[in-house]
Design a protein around this motif. Structure first.
Motif, PDB file in Angstrom:
ATOM      1  N   MET A 102       0.647  -1.162  -0.112  1.00  0.00           N
ATOM      2  CA  MET A 102       0.041  -0.069  -0.412  1.00  0.00           C
ATOM      3  C   MET A 102       0.963   1.120   0.138  1.00  0.00           C
ATOM      4  O   MET A 102       1.993   1.217   0.531  1.00  0.00           O
ATOM      5  CB  MET A 102      -0.922   0.019   0.736  1.00  0.00           C
ATOM      6  CG  MET A 102      -1.861   1.099   1.080  1.00  0.00           C
ATOM      7  SD  MET A 102      -3.381   0.552   0.573  1.00  0.00           S
ATOM      8  CE  MET A 102      -4.726   0.915   1.226  1.00  0.00           C
ATOM      9  N   LEU A 103       0.315   2.771  -0.894  1.00  0.00           N
ATOM     10  CA  LEU A 103       1.358   3.193  -1.071  1.00  0.00           C
ATOM     11  C   LEU A 103       1.044   4.586  -0.402  1.00  0.00           C
ATOM     12  O   LEU A 103      -0.216   4.536   0.231  1.00  0.00           O
ATOM     13  CB  LEU A 103       1.324   3.808  -2.560  1.00  0.00           C
ATOM     14  CG  LEU A 103       1.926   3.780  -3.310  1.00  0.00           C
ATOM     15  CD1 LEU A 103       1.954   3.536  -4.444  1.00  0.00           C
ATOM     16  CD2 LEU A 103       3.512   2.868  -3.192  1.00  0.00           C
ATOM     17  N   THR A 104       1.415   5.915   0.199  1.00  0.00           N
ATOM     18  CA  THR A 104       0.987   6.540   1.030  1.00  0.00           C
ATOM     19  C   THR A 104       0.612   7.596   0.153  1.00  0.00           C
ATOM     20  O   THR A 104       1.296   7.348  -1.703  1.00  0.00           O
ATOM     21  CB  THR A 104       1.877   7.020   1.552  1.00  0.00           C
ATOM     22  OG1 THR A 104       3.150   7.404   1.303  1.00  0.00           O
ATOM     23  CG2 THR A 104       2.687   6.179   2.614  1.00  0.00           C
ATOM     24  N   PRO A 105      -0.301   8.442  -0.199  1.00  0.00           N
ATOM     25  CA  PRO A 105      -0.623   9.649  -1.046  1.00  0.00           C
ATOM     26  C   PRO A 105       0.633  10.040  -1.522  1.00  0.00           C
ATOM     27  O   PRO A 105       1.287  10.395  -2.623  1.00  0.00           O
ATOM     28  CB  PRO A 105      -1.323  10.605   0.128  1.00  0.00           C
ATOM     29  CG  PRO A 105      -2.419   9.607   1.254  1.00  0.00           C
ATOM     30  CD  PRO A 105      -1.138   8.382   1.648  1.00  0.00           C
ATOM     31  N   ASP A 106       1.781  10.300  -0.431  1.00  0.00           N
ATOM     32  CA  ASP A 106       2.926  11.036  -0.873  1.00  0.00           C
ATOM     33  C   ASP A 106       3.877   9.749  -1.807  1.00  0.00           C
ATOM     34  O   ASP A 106       4.452  10.748  -3.059  1.00  0.00           O
ATOM     35  CB  ASP A 106       4.020  11.301   0.140  1.00  0.00           C
ATOM     36  CG  ASP A 106       4.983  12.474  -0.134  1.00  0.00           C
ATOM     37  OD1 ASP A 106       4.981  13.580  -0.943  1.00  0.00           O
ATOM     38  OD2 ASP A 106       6.428  11.771   0.730  1.00  0.00           O
TER      39      ASP A 106
END
Length: 84
Positions: free
Chosen positions: A1-5
């Motif tokens: 899962m990626l962070t928004p950044d």
């Protein structure tokens, strides 16, 4: 899962011209609407520090290239500062 950044950084890696174009559009929109547009600061507040750094670089490149806002004479990064 990626962070928004992380997601926005990947987007900038994949298409920096698109991110630069959208950055200019958002800068102009907020300056027209509120008289200021500190997009990097807003991104930092939303926990996107690396993307904020990249947006700041896009804005600085525009400034170095001599781009001015359409007749506004406003600095593209900092609010209410005239461009000389």
């Amino acid at each position: 899962m990626l962070t928004p950044d992380e997601f926005f950084v990947l987007l900038d890696d994949a298409s920096p011209q698109l991110v630069a174009s959208v950055t200019r559009q958002m800068r102009d929109y907020w300056i027209d609407r509120t008289g200021e547009a500190d997009l990097p600061r807003a991104l930092e507040r939303e926990r996107c520090p690396e993307f904020a750094r990249r947006v700041r670089l896009h804005l600085q490149r525009d400034l170095c290239a001599g781009e001015r806002l359409s007749g506004a004479g406003v600095h593209p990064v900092f609010p209410a500062r005239a461009v000389s």
